[in-house]
Design an enzyme around this catalytic site. Structure first.
Site, PDB file in Angstrom:
ATOM      1  N   ARG A  66       0.819  -1.213   0.000  1.00 54.30           N
ATOM      2  CA  ARG A  66       0.000   0.000   0.000  1.00 54.30           C
ATOM      3  C   ARG A  66       0.861   1.274   0.000  1.00 54.30           C
ATOM      4  NH1 ARG A  66      -2.883   2.845   4.451  1.00 54.30           N
ATOM      5  NH2 ARG A  66      -4.849   3.673   3.657  1.00 54.30           N
ATOM      6  N   HIS A  70       0.397   4.378  -2.468  1.00 52.72           N
ATOM      7  CA  HIS A  70       0.120   5.733  -1.979  1.00 52.72           C
ATOM      8  C   HIS A  70       1.244   6.708  -2.338  1.00 52.72           C
ATOM      9  CE1 HIS A  70      -3.371   5.231   1.074  1.00 52.72           C
ATOM     10  NE2 HIS A  70      -3.501   4.396   0.060  1.00 52.72           N
TER      11      HIS A  70
END
Length: 331
Positions: A66, A70
Protein backbone atom coordinates in the site's frame (compact mmCIF):
# COMPACT_ATOMS: atom_id res chain seq x y z
CA UNK A 1 7.72 -20.46 -10.72
CA UNK A 2 4.90 -17.96 -11.18
CA UNK A 3 7.32 -15.57 -12.93
CA UNK A 4 8.00 -18.23 -15.58
CA UNK A 5 4.27 -18.83 -15.97
CA UNK A 6 3.85 -15.08 -16.54
CA UNK A 7 6.59 -15.01 -19.20
CA UNK A 8 5.14 -18.10 -20.93
CA UNK A 9 1.64 -16.62 -20.83
CA UNK A 10 2.92 -13.33 -22.28
CA UNK A 11 4.52 -15.23 -25.16
CA UNK A 12 1.25 -17.07 -25.73
CA UNK A 13 -0.49 -13.69 -25.89
CA UNK A 14 2.04 -12.53 -28.44
CA UNK A 15 3.63 -10.05 -26.03
CA UNK A 16 7.32 -9.77 -25.33
CA UNK A 17 8.46 -10.52 -21.77
CA UNK A 18 10.58 -7.39 -22.33
CA UNK A 19 7.43 -5.34 -21.71
CA UNK A 20 7.73 -6.56 -18.12
CA UNK A 21 11.28 -5.45 -17.63
CA UNK A 22 11.91 -1.95 -18.85
CA UNK A 23 10.28 1.20 -19.97
CA UNK A 24 11.32 4.62 -21.16
CA UNK A 25 9.49 7.28 -19.20
CA UNK A 26 9.85 11.04 -19.36
CA UNK A 27 13.35 10.76 -20.79
CA UNK A 28 14.41 8.37 -18.03
CA UNK A 29 15.09 4.70 -18.38
CA UNK A 30 14.11 2.16 -15.74
CA UNK A 31 15.42 -1.39 -16.04
CA UNK A 32 15.74 -4.36 -13.66
CA UNK A 33 19.55 -4.60 -13.91
CA UNK A 34 20.10 -1.00 -12.79
CA UNK A 35 22.06 -1.99 -9.64
CA UNK A 36 23.72 -5.14 -10.96
CA UNK A 37 27.17 -3.50 -10.85
CA UNK A 38 26.75 -0.60 -8.41
CA UNK A 39 25.00 -2.65 -5.70
CA UNK A 40 24.67 -6.32 -6.66
CA UNK A 41 23.16 -7.30 -3.30
CA UNK A 42 20.43 -4.62 -3.39
CA UNK A 43 17.52 -6.94 -4.19
CA UNK A 44 18.71 -9.58 -1.73
CA UNK A 45 18.89 -6.98 1.07
CA UNK A 46 15.32 -5.83 0.45
CA UNK A 47 14.05 -9.41 0.24
CA UNK A 48 15.73 -10.44 3.53
CA UNK A 49 14.49 -7.48 5.59
CA UNK A 50 10.95 -7.73 4.16
CA UNK A 51 10.85 -11.50 4.82
CA UNK A 52 11.87 -10.92 8.44
CA UNK A 53 9.25 -8.17 8.90
CA UNK A 54 6.43 -10.21 7.35
CA UNK A 55 7.35 -13.32 9.38
CA UNK A 56 7.07 -11.17 12.52
CA UNK A 57 3.81 -9.52 11.44
CA UNK A 58 1.97 -10.91 8.37
CA UNK A 59 -0.03 -7.68 8.00
CA UNK A 60 3.19 -5.86 7.07
CA UNK A 61 3.08 -7.31 3.54
CA UNK A 62 -0.11 -5.41 2.76
CA UNK A 63 1.23 -2.26 4.43
CA UNK A 64 4.37 -2.21 2.26
CA UNK A 65 2.35 -2.85 -0.89
CA UNK A 66 0.00 0.00 0.00
CA UNK A 67 2.90 2.36 0.75
CA UNK A 68 4.17 2.00 -2.83
CA UNK A 69 0.65 2.66 -4.18
CA UNK A 70 0.12 5.73 -1.98
CA UNK A 71 3.52 7.05 -3.06
CA UNK A 72 3.08 6.55 -6.81
CA UNK A 73 -0.32 8.29 -6.95
CA UNK A 74 1.23 11.53 -5.62
CA UNK A 75 3.82 13.16 -7.91
CA UNK A 76 4.88 9.73 -9.18
CA UNK A 77 6.95 6.95 -7.58
CA UNK A 78 9.51 9.20 -5.88
CA UNK A 79 9.39 8.22 -2.16
CA UNK A 80 7.75 11.55 -1.27
CA UNK A 81 5.45 9.67 1.15
CA UNK A 82 8.45 8.77 3.33
CA UNK A 83 9.43 12.38 4.09
CA UNK A 84 8.70 13.68 7.59
CA UNK A 85 7.65 17.31 8.06
CA UNK A 86 10.64 19.65 8.30
CA UNK A 87 11.51 23.11 7.05
CA UNK A 88 9.26 23.81 4.05
CA UNK A 89 8.10 20.18 3.78
CA UNK A 90 4.64 19.24 5.05
CA UNK A 91 4.58 15.46 5.25
CA UNK A 92 2.13 13.39 3.18
CA UNK A 93 1.84 11.21 6.29
CA UNK A 94 -0.61 13.84 7.59
CA UNK A 95 -3.07 13.43 4.71
CA UNK A 96 -6.49 11.80 5.18
CA UNK A 97 -5.54 8.60 3.29
CA UNK A 98 -2.33 8.19 5.33
CA UNK A 99 -2.99 9.55 8.82
CA UNK A 100 -3.26 6.72 11.39
CA UNK A 101 -3.15 4.19 8.56
CA UNK A 102 0.00 4.34 6.37
CA UNK A 103 2.61 2.10 7.98
CA UNK A 104 5.78 0.15 7.30
CA UNK A 105 8.07 3.19 7.52
CA UNK A 106 10.37 1.44 10.05
CA UNK A 107 10.84 -1.50 7.65
CA UNK A 108 11.92 0.89 4.89
CA UNK A 109 14.28 2.59 7.38
CA UNK A 110 15.83 -0.76 8.25
CA UNK A 111 16.33 -1.70 4.59
CA UNK A 112 17.89 1.71 3.93
CA UNK A 113 20.30 1.39 6.88
CA UNK A 114 21.57 -1.99 5.64
CA UNK A 115 21.74 -0.66 2.08
CA UNK A 116 23.80 2.40 3.07
CA UNK A 117 26.35 0.12 4.77
CA UNK A 118 26.55 -2.17 1.74
CA UNK A 119 26.65 0.53 -0.97
CA UNK A 120 26.40 4.13 0.29
CA UNK A 121 24.54 6.81 -1.72
CA UNK A 122 23.50 4.30 -4.40
CA UNK A 123 20.01 2.81 -3.99
CA UNK A 124 17.02 5.15 -3.83
CA UNK A 125 14.22 4.94 -1.28
CA UNK A 126 11.77 4.92 -4.23
CA UNK A 127 13.38 1.75 -5.64
CA UNK A 128 13.44 0.15 -2.19
CA UNK A 129 9.65 0.68 -1.95
CA UNK A 130 9.04 -0.80 -5.42
CA UNK A 131 11.08 -3.89 -4.53
CA UNK A 132 9.45 -4.22 -1.09
CA UNK A 133 6.00 -4.17 -2.73
CA UNK A 134 6.99 -6.99 -5.11
CA UNK A 135 8.60 -9.05 -2.33
CA UNK A 136 5.55 -8.60 -0.08
CA UNK A 137 3.35 -9.97 -2.87
CA UNK A 138 5.59 -12.99 -3.44
CA UNK A 139 5.99 -13.76 0.28
CA UNK A 140 2.22 -14.02 0.71
CA UNK A 141 1.78 -16.35 -2.27
CA UNK A 142 1.26 -13.89 -5.11
CA UNK A 143 3.02 -13.46 -8.46
CA UNK A 144 6.58 -12.28 -9.01
CA UNK A 145 7.85 -9.84 -11.62
CA UNK A 146 11.06 -8.10 -12.58
CA UNK A 147 10.99 -4.62 -11.05
CA UNK A 148 12.30 -1.89 -13.37
CA UNK A 149 14.76 0.19 -11.31
CA UNK A 150 16.56 3.52 -11.50
CA UNK A 151 14.12 5.85 -9.73
CA UNK A 152 15.48 8.73 -7.70
CA UNK A 153 14.00 10.38 -4.61
CA UNK A 154 11.96 13.58 -4.46
CA UNK A 155 13.17 16.64 -2.58
CA UNK A 156 9.64 17.60 -1.62
CA UNK A 157 6.20 16.24 -0.72
CA UNK A 158 2.62 17.14 -1.65
CA UNK A 159 0.03 17.04 1.11
CA UNK A 160 -2.71 18.29 -1.26
CA UNK A 161 -1.74 15.68 -3.88
CA UNK A 162 -1.99 12.99 -1.22
CA UNK A 163 -5.42 14.24 -0.11
CA UNK A 164 -6.78 14.57 -3.66
CA UNK A 165 -5.19 11.85 -5.82
CA UNK A 166 -5.52 8.70 -3.74
CA UNK A 167 -8.89 6.94 -4.17
CA UNK A 168 -10.98 6.92 -0.98
CA UNK A 169 -13.02 3.94 0.29
CA UNK A 170 -16.29 5.86 -0.11
CA UNK A 171 -15.57 7.35 -3.56
CA UNK A 172 -17.97 6.52 -6.39
CA UNK A 173 -16.81 4.09 -9.08
CA UNK A 174 -16.45 6.94 -11.57
CA UNK A 175 -14.33 9.04 -9.19
CA UNK A 176 -12.00 6.10 -8.52
CA UNK A 177 -11.65 5.33 -12.24
CA UNK A 178 -10.93 9.01 -12.97
CA UNK A 179 -8.18 9.06 -10.33
CA UNK A 180 -6.62 5.99 -11.97
CA UNK A 181 -6.91 7.47 -15.47
CA UNK A 182 -5.15 10.65 -14.32
CA UNK A 183 -2.16 8.41 -13.52
CA UNK A 184 -2.27 6.73 -16.93
CA UNK A 185 -3.94 3.60 -15.56
CA UNK A 186 -7.13 2.10 -17.02
CA UNK A 187 -10.08 0.04 -15.85
CA UNK A 188 -8.13 -3.24 -16.16
CA UNK A 189 -5.39 -1.82 -13.90
CA UNK A 190 -8.01 -0.56 -11.45
CA UNK A 191 -9.63 -3.98 -11.03
CA UNK A 192 -6.37 -5.93 -10.98
CA UNK A 193 -4.65 -3.60 -8.50
CA UNK A 194 -7.74 -3.59 -6.26
CA UNK A 195 -7.05 -7.31 -5.97
CA UNK A 196 -4.23 -6.41 -3.57
CA UNK A 197 -7.05 -6.19 -1.03
CA UNK A 198 -6.77 -9.97 -0.87
CA UNK A 199 -4.38 -9.22 2.02
CA UNK A 200 -4.41 -6.59 4.76
CA UNK A 201 -6.87 -4.78 6.97
CA UNK A 202 -9.20 -1.80 6.96
CA UNK A 203 -10.40 0.32 9.86
CA UNK A 204 -14.03 0.54 10.94
CA UNK A 205 -14.04 4.23 10.00
CA UNK A 206 -13.36 3.24 6.35
CA UNK A 207 -16.63 1.36 5.85
CA UNK A 208 -18.96 2.41 8.69
CA UNK A 209 -21.29 4.32 6.35
CA UNK A 210 -22.06 1.02 4.53
CA UNK A 211 -23.34 -0.50 7.76
CA UNK A 212 -25.56 2.35 8.94
CA UNK A 213 -26.05 5.18 6.48
CA UNK A 214 -24.91 4.43 2.93
CA UNK A 215 -26.88 7.09 1.03
CA UNK A 216 -27.59 9.58 3.80
CA UNK A 217 -31.00 7.98 4.45
CA UNK A 218 -30.06 6.08 7.64
CA UNK A 219 -30.18 2.77 5.73
CA UNK A 220 -27.34 0.24 5.29
CA UNK A 221 -25.87 -0.47 1.85
CA UNK A 222 -28.20 -2.89 0.08
CA UNK A 223 -25.30 -4.28 -1.99
CA UNK A 224 -23.71 -5.66 1.19
CA UNK A 225 -24.61 -9.22 2.20
CA UNK A 226 -26.82 -8.81 5.27
CA UNK A 227 -25.38 -11.63 7.41
CA UNK A 228 -21.87 -10.31 6.71
CA UNK A 229 -23.06 -6.79 7.60
CA UNK A 230 -24.44 -7.88 10.98
CA UNK A 231 -21.14 -9.66 11.69
CA UNK A 232 -19.25 -6.43 10.94
CA UNK A 233 -21.58 -4.35 13.13
CA UNK A 234 -20.45 -6.29 16.22
CA UNK A 235 -17.03 -4.61 16.16
CA UNK A 236 -17.87 -1.53 14.13
CA UNK A 237 -20.53 0.33 16.14
CA UNK A 238 -22.43 3.41 14.99
CA UNK A 239 -19.96 5.54 16.94
CA UNK A 240 -16.60 4.75 18.53
CA UNK A 241 -14.20 1.96 17.57
CA UNK A 242 -12.87 3.96 14.61
CA UNK A 243 -9.51 2.16 14.63
CA UNK A 244 -10.91 -1.37 15.03
CA UNK A 245 -9.38 -3.54 12.32
CA UNK A 246 -11.13 -5.91 9.90
CA UNK A 247 -9.69 -8.22 7.23
CA UNK A 248 -10.25 -6.92 3.70
CA UNK A 249 -10.58 -10.56 2.64
CA UNK A 250 -12.04 -12.59 5.51
CA UNK A 251 -11.63 -15.90 3.63
CA UNK A 252 -7.82 -16.00 3.37
CA UNK A 253 -6.64 -12.73 4.95
CA UNK A 254 -2.88 -13.31 4.80
CA UNK A 255 -2.72 -15.26 1.55
CA UNK A 256 -2.38 -13.48 -1.78
CA UNK A 257 -4.97 -15.23 -3.94
CA UNK A 258 -8.15 -14.46 -5.88
CA UNK A 259 -10.65 -14.92 -3.04
CA UNK A 260 -11.07 -11.11 -2.89
CA UNK A 261 -12.90 -11.34 -6.24
CA UNK A 262 -14.96 -14.33 -5.11
CA UNK A 263 -16.05 -12.26 -2.11
CA UNK A 264 -17.26 -9.49 -4.44
CA UNK A 265 -19.40 -12.01 -6.34
CA UNK A 266 -21.03 -12.89 -2.99
CA UNK A 267 -21.58 -9.18 -2.08
CA UNK A 268 -18.98 -9.50 0.67
CA UNK A 269 -16.53 -6.82 -0.37
CA UNK A 270 -15.59 -4.86 2.76
CA UNK A 271 -15.11 -1.36 1.36
CA UNK A 272 -17.54 0.49 -0.85
CA UNK A 273 -14.60 1.00 -3.28
CA UNK A 274 -14.30 -2.81 -3.50
CA UNK A 275 -17.96 -3.69 -4.04
CA UNK A 276 -18.60 -0.99 -6.68
CA UNK A 277 -16.22 -2.85 -9.00
CA UNK A 278 -18.93 -5.50 -9.23
CA UNK A 279 -22.09 -3.41 -8.95
CA UNK A 280 -21.51 -0.15 -10.81
CA UNK A 281 -19.85 -0.91 -14.15
CA UNK A 282 -20.35 -3.68 -16.71
CA UNK A 283 -16.73 -3.88 -17.85
CA UNK A 284 -15.30 -4.01 -14.33
CA UNK A 285 -17.97 -6.54 -13.35
CA UNK A 286 -16.78 -8.88 -16.12
CA UNK A 287 -13.16 -8.44 -15.00
CA UNK A 288 -14.13 -9.28 -11.41
CA UNK A 289 -15.80 -12.48 -12.65
CA UNK A 290 -12.79 -13.36 -14.82
CA UNK A 291 -10.33 -13.00 -11.93
CA UNK A 292 -12.68 -14.84 -9.54
CA UNK A 293 -12.68 -17.84 -11.86
CA UNK A 294 -9.08 -17.63 -13.08
CA UNK A 295 -6.36 -16.87 -10.52
CA UNK A 296 -3.54 -17.26 -13.03
CA UNK A 297 -5.00 -14.52 -15.22
CA UNK A 298 -5.39 -12.26 -12.18
CA UNK A 299 -1.74 -12.86 -11.18
CA UNK A 300 -0.55 -12.13 -14.72
CA UNK A 301 -2.48 -8.85 -14.92
CA UNK A 302 -1.56 -7.83 -11.37
CA UNK A 303 2.15 -8.12 -12.22
CA UNK A 304 1.71 -6.09 -15.42
CA UNK A 305 -0.35 -3.41 -13.64
CA UNK A 306 2.19 -3.15 -10.79
CA UNK A 307 4.97 -2.52 -13.31
CA UNK A 308 2.81 0.09 -15.03
CA UNK A 309 2.01 1.78 -11.71
CA UNK A 310 5.70 1.71 -10.72
CA UNK A 311 6.42 3.64 -13.92
CA UNK A 312 4.32 6.68 -12.98
CA UNK A 313 6.52 9.78 -13.45
CA UNK A 314 9.75 8.52 -11.87
CA UNK A 315 12.62 10.93 -11.29
CA UNK A 316 15.61 9.68 -13.29
CA UNK A 317 19.02 10.83 -14.46
CA UNK A 318 20.06 13.89 -12.47
CA UNK A 319 16.59 14.80 -11.20
CA UNK A 320 15.88 14.33 -7.51
CA UNK A 321 18.52 12.70 -5.32
CA UNK A 322 19.47 9.46 -3.58
CA UNK A 323 18.42 10.11 0.01
CA UNK A 324 20.73 8.84 2.74
CA UNK A 325 17.81 8.81 5.21
CA UNK A 326 14.42 8.09 3.62
CA UNK A 327 12.68 10.44 6.07
CA UNK A 328 14.55 13.60 5.13
CA UNK A 329 16.19 15.23 2.15
CA UNK A 330 19.98 15.31 2.04
CA UNK A 331 21.66 18.25 3.76
Amino acid sequence: MVHYIIVITLLALGLSPHCLSSKTVGGGYLYPQFYDHSCPKAQEIVRNVVAKAVAKEPRMAASLLRLHFHDCFVKGCDASILLDSSGSIISEKRSNPNRNSARGFEVIDEIKAVMEKECPHTVSCADIMALAARDSTVLTGGPSWEVPLGRRDARGASLSGSNNNIPAPNNTFQTILTKFKLQGLGIVDLVALSGSHTIGNARCTSFRQRLYNQSGNGQPDNTLDQSYASQLRRNCPRSGGDQNLFFLDFVSPIKFDNSYFKNLLANKGLLNSDQVLFTKNGESRELVKTYAYNQELFFLQFAKSMIKMGNISPLTGSRGEIRQNCRKINA
